[in-house]
Motif scaffolding. Structure first.
Motif, short mmCIF file in Angstrom:
data_model
loop_
_atom_site.label_atom_id
_atom_site.label_comp_id
_atom_site.label_asym_id
_atom_site.label_seq_id
_atom_site.Cartn_x
_atom_site.Cartn_y
_atom_site.Cartn_z
N GLY A 34 0.80 -1.21 0.00
CA GLY A 34 0.00 0.00 0.00
C GLY A 34 0.83 1.26 0.00
N LEU A 35 2.10 1.15 -0.43
CA LEU A 35 2.99 2.30 -0.48
C LEU A 35 3.01 2.90 -1.88
CD1 LEU A 35 6.05 0.73 1.39
CD2 LEU A 35 4.21 2.09 2.39
N GLU A 36 3.12 4.20 -1.96
CA GLU A 36 3.27 4.87 -3.25
C GLU A 36 4.74 4.84 -3.64
OE1 GLU A 36 2.89 9.34 -5.11
OE2 GLU A 36 1.57 8.78 -3.45
N SER A 37 5.03 4.38 -4.86
CA SER A 37 6.42 4.24 -5.29
C SER A 37 6.54 4.63 -6.75
CB SER A 37 6.89 2.79 -5.10
OG SER A 37 8.24 2.64 -5.48
N ILE A 38 7.57 5.41 -7.07
CA ILE A 38 7.86 5.78 -8.45
C ILE A 38 9.31 5.44 -8.75
CG2 ILE A 38 8.42 8.18 -7.86
CD1 ILE A 38 7.17 8.93 -10.63
N GLY A 39 9.55 4.78 -9.88
CA GLY A 39 10.89 4.32 -10.21
C GLY A 39 11.54 5.11 -11.32
N ILE A 363 15.00 -10.27 -15.38
CA ILE A 363 14.70 -11.12 -14.22
C ILE A 363 15.94 -11.30 -13.36
CG2 ILE A 363 13.96 -13.41 -13.49
CD1 ILE A 363 12.32 -13.55 -16.12
N GLY A 364 17.08 -11.58 -14.01
CA GLY A 364 18.30 -11.83 -13.28
C GLY A 364 18.82 -10.62 -12.52
N ASN A 365 18.57 -9.43 -13.04
CA ASN A 365 19.05 -8.20 -12.40
C ASN A 365 18.18 -7.75 -11.23
OD1 ASN A 365 21.18 -8.03 -14.17
ND2 ASN A 365 20.26 -6.46 -15.46
N ALA A 366 16.97 -8.26 -11.13
CA ALA A 366 16.00 -7.74 -10.17
C ALA A 366 16.30 -8.21 -8.75
CB ALA A 366 14.59 -8.17 -10.56
N ILE A 367 15.88 -7.40 -7.77
CA ILE A 367 15.87 -7.86 -6.39
C ILE A 367 14.60 -8.66 -6.18
CG2 ILE A 367 14.80 -5.69 -5.61
CD1 ILE A 367 16.25 -6.09 -2.93
N PRO A 368 14.64 -9.80 -5.50
CA PRO A 368 13.43 -10.59 -5.27
C PRO A 368 12.37 -9.79 -4.52
CG PRO A 368 15.38 -11.89 -4.75
CD PRO A 368 15.85 -10.48 -4.97
N PRO A 369 11.15 -9.72 -5.04
CA PRO A 369 10.09 -8.95 -4.37
C PRO A 369 9.82 -9.39 -2.94
CG PRO A 369 9.43 -9.51 -6.61
CD PRO A 369 10.70 -10.26 -6.35
N LEU A 370 9.89 -10.70 -2.67
CA LEU A 370 9.63 -11.16 -1.31
C LEU A 370 10.70 -10.67 -0.35
CD1 LEU A 370 7.90 -12.74 0.62
CD2 LEU A 370 9.02 -14.86 -0.14
N LEU A 371 11.95 -10.64 -0.80
CA LEU A 371 13.02 -10.06 0.02
C LEU A 371 12.77 -8.57 0.23
CD1 LEU A 371 15.74 -10.28 1.47
CD2 LEU A 371 16.86 -9.97 -0.75
N SER A 377 9.53 -3.56 5.11
CA SER A 377 8.78 -3.64 6.37
C SER A 377 9.67 -3.32 7.55
CB SER A 377 8.16 -5.03 6.53
OG SER A 377 7.20 -5.30 5.53
N SER A 378 10.91 -3.81 7.52
CA SER A 378 11.83 -3.55 8.61
C SER A 378 12.34 -2.12 8.58
CB SER A 378 13.00 -4.53 8.51
OG SER A 378 13.86 -4.41 9.62
N ALA A 379 12.72 -1.62 7.39
CA ALA A 379 13.27 -0.27 7.27
C ALA A 379 12.25 0.79 7.68
CB ALA A 379 13.72 -0.02 5.84
N LEU A 380 10.98 0.56 7.35
CA LEU A 380 9.92 1.52 7.67
C LEU A 380 9.32 1.26 9.05
CD1 LEU A 380 8.10 1.64 4.21
CD2 LEU A 380 9.92 3.12 5.07
N ASP A 386 2.94 -10.12 7.34
CA ASP A 386 2.21 -11.31 7.75
C ASP A 386 1.91 -12.20 6.54
OD1 ASP A 386 0.06 -10.09 6.41
OD2 ASP A 386 -0.82 -9.33 8.27
N ASP A 387 1.34 -13.37 6.81
CA ASP A 387 1.07 -14.33 5.74
C ASP A 387 0.10 -13.77 4.70
OD1 ASP A 387 2.76 -16.16 6.87
OD2 ASP A 387 1.19 -17.31 7.89
N ASP A 388 -0.86 -12.97 5.14
CA ASP A 388 -1.82 -12.39 4.20
C ASP A 388 -1.11 -11.51 3.17
OD1 ASP A 388 -3.94 -13.67 5.38
OD2 ASP A 388 -4.56 -11.94 6.59
N LEU A 389 -0.15 -10.72 3.63
CA LEU A 389 0.59 -9.83 2.73
C LEU A 389 1.47 -10.64 1.78
CD1 LEU A 389 0.77 -6.74 2.43
CD2 LEU A 389 2.85 -6.81 3.80
N ILE A 390 2.10 -11.68 2.30
CA ILE A 390 2.95 -12.53 1.46
C ILE A 390 2.11 -13.26 0.41
CG2 ILE A 390 4.44 -14.57 1.50
CD1 ILE A 390 5.40 -13.55 4.28
N ASN A 391 0.95 -13.75 0.82
CA ASN A 391 0.07 -14.44 -0.13
C ASN A 391 -0.48 -13.47 -1.18
OD1 ASN A 391 0.41 -16.86 1.23
ND2 ASN A 391 -1.38 -16.57 2.52
#
Length: 413
Positions: A34-39, A363-371, A377-380, A386-391
């Protein structure tokens, strides 16, 4: 005393600008949260994938041209990015070590300024010097520090949080950056994280820096995400769903649960996500380990994949058959990994809309989304996902699905 970040810890209050954004490994995680992000991403093929995924991307492609004060990104209060660092990331390489020392010296020059005028003078000197270097990527790794100082001195609003990531050999750079950031008001630190520790079905290590604006308490510890899954090592035995006390006594578990912490889950294996394949198979790497091309890396389907690279389509896949004695032997060769499967091993959603050319490299250059989900979550300081967010991440689909990359592309085969 630990000081709370400002604004309050609510997802809606965080707005991310992602430098060197790639196909969206961090941005799709942010979207799920639910975060706003621009790349910011310069490669047209990668931008096509981002567009198909519905991710925000700046109209300007060049990180070095934009600044923290630019209208497209001026409201961001979180800075993330994975700048290219290959120019000094080869251990033991003399030129690499020389480039590393150059980066440390120039980074210090950017940080040690108390007003915008002196910073601008230092920035111009640094840009002139990096322009004269043989490897232009040396200048790119300094871009996050430029953005950080422009936010602090130029627009007068420091980023609340900074997250940088790259290959493990970049850790000395991030450690130096953390030291510099503590000078200007951040609690900061850097560590190497293992992707399989967080449920990614792939062994991949990333050096991660986390910095949090806290000028009254820059020396406090910065908490990094805690492992939720077993770490893979050659010869290790995969855990059962529940920790086995007898195995624990034999020292065969990844770790006994510490006081107040949950026991880790088994690592996520290739067979857990590549469900359309036979359950037992082996992936043989396209390159040899230890410099010997004959000594090709091998992983069985009950293990995490080796690091996914831009050459993933060159890996060969073989069926494993059980013999009468109960052992397993290699059978016929199977279809090589598809783009969708390579994305799954990176923890991208199954329906991620890979587009344009050189998809394997994206694909190879990307950071894994789950990581990324765990790191953000930790930095912020939002608490572990939780499992709901991961699912929700795993089940994500684009709003306007089209043909998959495997159906429309053959260039990377």
């Amino acid at each position: 005393m630990t000081h709370a970040l400002h604004p309050p810890h609510l997802p809606a209050h965080f707005r991310i600008v992602d430098l060197f954004a790639g196909p969206g490994g961090l941005d799709i995680a942010a979207t799920i949260m639910g975060l706003e992000s621009i790349g910011i991403e310069w490669d047209d093929a990668t931008r096509a994938t981002r567009k198909a995924a519905g991710l925000l991307t700046t109209t300007e492609k060049d990180v070095a041209v934009l600044s923290a004060c630019d209208q497209q990104v001026e409201d961001a209060n979180v800075l993330t990015g994975g700048p290219p660092c290959q120019s000094f990331s080869v251990a033991g390489n003399r030129k690499g070590h020389e480039a590393l020392e150059d980066v440390k010296r120039l980074a210090t020059r950017l940080i040690d300024n108390e007003d915008f005028a002196s910073f601008e003078a230092a920035r111009k000197e640094v840009e002139t010097e990096t322009d004269e270097m043989s490897d232009e990527r040396t200048g790119l790794v300094l871009q996050p520090l430029r953005w950080i100082m422009e936010a602090k001195l130029g627009r007068g609003k420091p980023y609340d949080v900074v997250v940088l990531e790259q290959v493990p050999t970049v850790l000395p750079v991030w450690k130096h950056y953390a030291e510099l950031l503590r000078r200007v008001g951040y609690a900061a630190d850097a560590h190497v994280l293992h992707s399989e520790d967080f449920g990614v079905p792939q062994t991949r290590r990333r050096a991660v820096l986390i910095a949090q604006w806290d000028p009254q308490n820059v020396g406090r510890p910065v908490e990094f995400p805690r492992a939720t899954h077993q770490r893979y090592s050659k010869g290790a035995i995969r855990l059962h769903e529940q920790n086995d006390a007898e195995h624990d006594r034999q020292g065969l578990l990844f770790s006994a649960p510490r006081k107040g912490r949950k026991p880790v889950k088994p690592w996520v294996a290739m067979q857990d996500v590549l469900t359309e394949r036979p359950r037992d198979f082996e992936v043989v790497s396209n390159y040899g380990s230890g410099g010997d091309p004959k000594n090709r890396g091998r992983r069985t389907s009950d293990q995490p994949a080796a690091t996914i690279t831009g050459k993933v389509r060159r890996n060969r896949v073989f069926l494993l058959k059980e013999t009468k004695s109960g052992n397993k032997e290699i059978g016929e060769e199977l279809e090589r990994l598809t783009f969708e499967e390579a994305g799954l091993l990176q923890s991208f959603p199954r329906k991620y809309p890979w587009r344009s050319t050189d998809v394997a490299q994206q694909i190879g250059n990307a950071i894994p989304p789950l990581l990324s989900l765990h790191i953000l979550s930790s930095a912020l300081r939002l608490g572990p996902p939780d499992d709901d967010l991961i699912n929700k991440l795993a089940a994500w689909e684009p709003e306007h699905p089209g043909a998959s990359a495997d159906e429309v592309l053959t260039e990377d085969a």
